[in-house]
Design a protein around this motif. Sequence first.
Motif, PDB file in Angstrom:
ATOM      1  N   GLY A  74      53.908  48.353  65.379  1.00  0.00           N
ATOM      2  CA  GLY A  74      53.744  46.931  65.113  1.00  0.00           C
ATOM      3  C   GLY A  74      52.555  46.603  64.237  1.00  0.00           C
ATOM      4  O   GLY A  74      52.563  45.590  63.541  1.00  0.00           O
ATOM      5  N   PHE A  75      51.530  47.443  64.263  1.00  0.00           N
ATOM      6  CA  PHE A  75      50.349  47.109  63.483  1.00  0.00           C
ATOM      7  C   PHE A  75      50.169  48.052  62.302  1.00  0.00           C
ATOM      8  O   PHE A  75      49.043  48.384  61.918  1.00  0.00           O
ATOM      9  CB  PHE A  75      49.112  47.069  64.390  1.00  0.00           C
ATOM     10  N   GLY A  76      51.295  48.494  61.755  1.00  0.00           N
ATOM     11  CA  GLY A  76      51.246  49.231  60.498  1.00  0.00           C
ATOM     12  C   GLY A  76      50.651  50.614  60.599  1.00  0.00           C
ATOM     13  O   GLY A  76      50.177  51.154  59.604  1.00  0.00           O
ATOM     14  N   GLY A  77      50.666  51.213  61.774  1.00  0.00           N
ATOM     15  CA  GLY A  77      50.102  52.548  61.928  1.00  0.00           C
ATOM     16  C   GLY A  77      50.993  53.624  61.340  1.00  0.00           C
ATOM     17  O   GLY A  77      50.555  54.763  61.145  1.00  0.00           O
ATOM     18  N   MET A  78      52.265  53.257  61.071  1.00  0.00           N
ATOM     19  CA  MET A  78      53.187  54.263  60.535  1.00  0.00           C
ATOM     20  C   MET A  78      53.432  53.997  59.068  1.00  0.00           C
ATOM     21  O   MET A  78      53.603  52.861  58.661  1.00  0.00           O
ATOM     22  CB  MET A  78      54.510  54.210  61.278  1.00  0.00           C
ATOM     23  N   ARG A  79      53.465  55.081  58.305  1.00  0.00           N
ATOM     24  CA  ARG A  79      53.764  54.916  56.891  1.00  0.00           C
ATOM     25  C   ARG A  79      55.175  55.380  56.625  1.00  0.00           C
ATOM     26  O   ARG A  79      55.552  56.477  57.017  1.00  0.00           O
ATOM     27  CB  ARG A  79      52.768  55.698  56.061  1.00  0.00           C
ATOM     28  N   ARG A  80      55.968  54.523  55.995  1.00  0.00           N
ATOM     29  CA  ARG A  80      57.295  54.958  55.532  1.00  0.00           C
ATOM     30  C   ARG A  80      57.091  55.804  54.300  1.00  0.00           C
ATOM     31  O   ARG A  80      56.392  55.397  53.394  1.00  0.00           O
ATOM     32  CB  ARG A  80      58.148  53.747  55.173  1.00  0.00           C
TER      33      ARG A  80
END
Lengths: 324, 232
Positions: A74-80
């Motif tokens: 939810g807080f952008g910790g994962m990068r696509r």
Amino acid sequence: MIKIAYVWWLAALILGAAAWFDLRARRWGNAVFWGILATVFAAGDSIIAANKAGDRLPVQVVGAAVVALALLAGFGGMRRKVLVDSDAAQREASALRLGHRLFAPALLIPLATTLLLLLAPALVYGDWRLLPASPTVPALALGCCIAAAVALYVTRSRPGQALQESSRLLDQLSWAVVLPMLLAALGNVFENTGVGAAVAQLVAMVVPTDSALACTVAYGLGMIAFTMIMGNAFAAFPVMTAGIGLPLLIRQHGADPAVIGALGMLTGYCGTLLTPMAANFNIVPAVLLELKNEYGVIRAQAVTAVLLAVTNIALMYFLAFRNV
Amino acid sequence: MNYWPLLGVAAVVAGFALRLNPMLVVVAAGFVSGFAAGLSLPDLLALIGSAFVNARAPMLVILTLPVIGLLEHAGLREHAQRWIAGLYFMSLSLLLICYMALRQILGAFGLTSIGGHAQTVRPLIAPMAEAAARKTQPALDDEQRERTRALAAATDNVGLFFGEDVFVAFGAVLLIQTFYSSNGIALEPWAIAVWAIPTAFAAFLIHAVRIVVFQYGLRASAAAADGTERTP
């Protein structure tokens, strides 16, 4: 025998590989995300066993891990992973070289799975049986393994390449692949906190009971609305049918229960087509197909769903009361 | 009756409407409902955790990823597109309607694992649909491409949902039968499944018409583009 536990370990292996490749590429958020999931899959059966034995700590840790996954996503910790089309030329060349042979492994997944399912009762040797009593999941896993072996042969790749490719796809799917699991968990929480019972009571309060048509429409709309909330017609059916279908339509107005059951469920399916809560049908494919609009699949099927829901409710009214 | 847990439903609706991250929305809704029902934090974490572990089955789609990834790397999508582009009689509507019919018929025999978004739509049907759409509208723009791919996924859903219910041993039919028998109404599975047949035909007709209308829209946009090019 192929135990279901082996299937979870295979899934853990695929998830673990994704964590490993992300770790090496310094995508820390992704690595933690897949690492947590790999652990949940590998240790799942012992976690359930511990919970049954009264030790609640492992499931509580999983609950906390679920919160961690949601915060990461939810807080952008994962990068696509950005799709680089640098090897497009190489893919074209390989496509020309291999031709129709590429279709074989892709079609083998469903064909081998189906064949294994159909043959499951025959694949026994004395007391030993290849597939357990409920063979669907092990058959799918075995079908995927057979297809993977053929794909490795057709494309002349190393086995490590297969895990590298699955990790690439997982990074592209990102958190969307976990959403169906999370939604199933939410459905369970809703059930245990009495949300279903509260909805059924509210619906029963507003339905006028003396008109068969009004009851039919209320039942149909209730199925759609509750399916949209729960993301699943199976969860809505017992609640709505116990609340409206059984007492009003069947007992009071004399509707045919078989018609009410079949068409009530199918009206609920129209709700499934309309809700992001049914993530594995509506959100995951939008991510899989790299759509910019994550509600793109819902938008594509909304008109079909609404027209079909109207048809279903009309069919229900005319068929259920045909003998009354 | 405690109506406060319904706040969780409101949280879901608000979260999806505001387009917040679905993972956050779902977990937040679980906490809202749980606390509204008076659960303590340890109880709630245990409830979420055990439900999560018990719901591992939908994740099994990842077992197909090594195969699909290998084949995509070797050019499966490019080959599927070229193959469809070379079939002179193939159009978007023919492709998608045939796929839907196949999915419904196989589903009616219980063969639902043939097909699916990861197994067939991403590697085969979506690229094929795109190639077929380019035959009608050679200058397919991004929006049209996106809608074509979404339609391919929607067609898979419609075919799956409204075929499998005709199968007597399907979970939904057995669920209906079990529900009724626990309420004192005895029904045979076939007596329930037979009433799914009219809806199966209705779903096929409605969605087939929508596919044809979509293709008609592509043709109209291609014709319009032709017109503007000719008139300076």
